[in-house]
Design an enzyme around this catalytic site. Structure first.
Site, PDB file in Angstrom:
ATOM      1  N   SER A 126       0.812  -1.230   0.000  1.00 40.07           N
ATOM      2  CA  SER A 126       0.000   0.000   0.000  1.00 40.07           C
ATOM      3  C   SER A 126       0.838   1.270   0.000  1.00 40.07           C
ATOM      4  CB  SER A 126      -0.938   0.012   1.213  1.00 40.07           C
ATOM      5  OG  SER A 126      -0.212   0.154   2.411  1.00 40.07           O
ATOM      6  N   LYS A 136       0.783   4.857   6.918  1.00 43.16           N
ATOM      7  CA  LYS A 136       0.234   5.622   5.792  1.00 43.16           C
ATOM      8  C   LYS A 136       0.917   6.994   5.744  1.00 43.16           C
ATOM      9  CE  LYS A 136      -2.897   2.469   4.820  1.00 43.16           C
ATOM     10  NZ  LYS A 136      -2.807   1.636   3.617  1.00 43.16           N
TER      11      LYS A 136
END
Length: 392
Positions: free
Chosen positions: A186, A247
């Site tokens: 990701s 993230k």
């Protein structure tokens, strides 16, 4: 002793030896035995200074010398005491005093000849004679005793060392750094699956999530510092407060975030991007991969990866970030479940308390398929080009 000091017998008994020879003592010296006076006329003793030798030339005192502990004549006990002789008409003859002295001398010789005990440094009971013991064997008993105590002491030192090592590791993990392994794609192209990163814990202060297992010992953050837009952040997933996620921080408190036609908008303004790679790169599904450079408000530039327009998360509603929360997105925009997905199924908005730290560096890296239990993969899957890579 000179003749003028030798006692003599007026009755002519000096010539006869009424005394049986004494048995030699333990050291070869003749001990003097006590002898009674032969008759009443010998009860009175005359000082040795008043008479010479007897008629037969015998010297009684010379026949019974007194020896001290070293075999010398004892001047303190070598003469008769006249006052003691006159105190009792039936007293012993002039050899009584030498007898006592000889007995004392014999005891002293025996005591001196006995082996002297050797005492340890601790002042306990004697254990052996050093003079009669070989050098290599001296103190073996004490050494064995100390060896037993040393074993217990070494065990304690080992336990103490382990305890302090664990304590230091715990403090370092809570206060300074914490390692993490990237489990997915990701965050490509900046972080790959198999990267081993280090996170600084002091960057944003400390919360209960800074401590292993997130114990509820306090609320909020201690020594809190606000993160910056564009930081790569590790945090606890809000819906369970247990799973570690990583993230990119895109939206700060008060921001409005939206995706429009695959373009990121912050506070109503599109984020300028530039394509940096062509369509010849495809993902595992055969979709073309586009890499772009985005410049965020504030001037920070990041590299992102996208599969092109038309994907599920390319168009979203506006997300308003409340106070004390942050909006997170993956760098692999079309392959990331992040704050664009509501909290029950994705990440949602991340509370400030859930921040763990900032990713600083890629320490090591292995391609997917490397296993701790397969030593061959340690070398076949290694990616040395990514070692010690500082993160944006």
């Amino acid at each position: 002793m000179s003749d003028e000091h030798k006692p003599h017998d007026d009755h002519g008994h000096a010539g006869h030896d009424d005394h049986a020879p004494a048995a030699p003592d333990a050291h070869g010296h003749d001990a003097v035995a006590a002898h009674p006076v032969a008759d009443d006329q010998a009860a009175e003793e005359h000082p040795a200074a008043d008479h010479g030798p007897d008629d037969h030339g015998h010297d009684e005192s010379a026949a019974h010398p007194v020896h001290d502990a070293h075999g010398h004549d004892d001047p303190a006990h070598g003469h008769d005491d006249p006052s003691a002789a006159h105190a009792d008409e039936h007293a012993h003859d002039s050899h009584a005093a030498p007898v006592v002295a000889a007995a004392a001398g014999g005891a002293a010789v025996a005591a001196a000849a006995a082996p002297r005990p050797v005492w340890s440094d601790a002042g306990d009971a004697p254990f052996q004679d050093v003079d009669s013991t070989p050098v290599y064997a001296r103190g073996k008993g004490a050494g064995k005793k100390k060896s037993g105590g040393g074993s217990g002491s070494e065990s304690f030192e080992f336990i103490k060392t382990i305890f302090f090592a664990l304590l230091i590791a715990f403090v370092l993990r809570v206060v300074l750094f914490q390692p993490f392994t990237i489990p997915s794609a990701s965050m490509e192209p900046n972080l790959y699956e198999g990267d081993y990163i280090v996170v600084s814990k002091w960057s944003y202060g400390y919360s209960k999530h800074s401590i292993p297992f997130s114990p509820p010992i306090f609320d909020g953050r201690i020594l809190a510092r606000s993160p910056e837009r564009g930081d790569t952040v590790v945090f606890k997933l809000p819906r369970d407060d247990r799973t570690d996620y990583i993230k990119r921080l895109i939206g700060l408190p008060g921001d409005r975030i939206q995706m429009v036609a695959n373009v990121l908008h912050i506070n109503g303004q599109p984020v300028r991007d530039v394509v940096v790679s062509g369509a010849d790169v495809t993902n595992m599904y055969g979709m073309p991969i586009v890499r772009m450079r985005e410049t965020l408000p504030g001037g920070k530039t990041i590299t992102i990866q996208d599969f092109g327009p038309g994907n599920d998360l390319d168009d979203t509603p506006v997300f308003e970030v409340p106070a004390g929360h942050y909006f997170m997105m993956g760098d692999n925009r079309d392959n990331s479940i992040d704050s664009r997905v509501e909290q029950s199924q994705g990440v949602g908005l991340v509370p400030e308390e859930n921040l763990i730290g900032k990713a600083e560096i890629i320490l090591f890296s292995w391609s997917p398929g490397a296993s701790l239990w397969n030593p061959v993969s340690w070398f076949s899957k290694i990616r040395p080009s990514r070692f010690f890579t500082v993160l944006d």
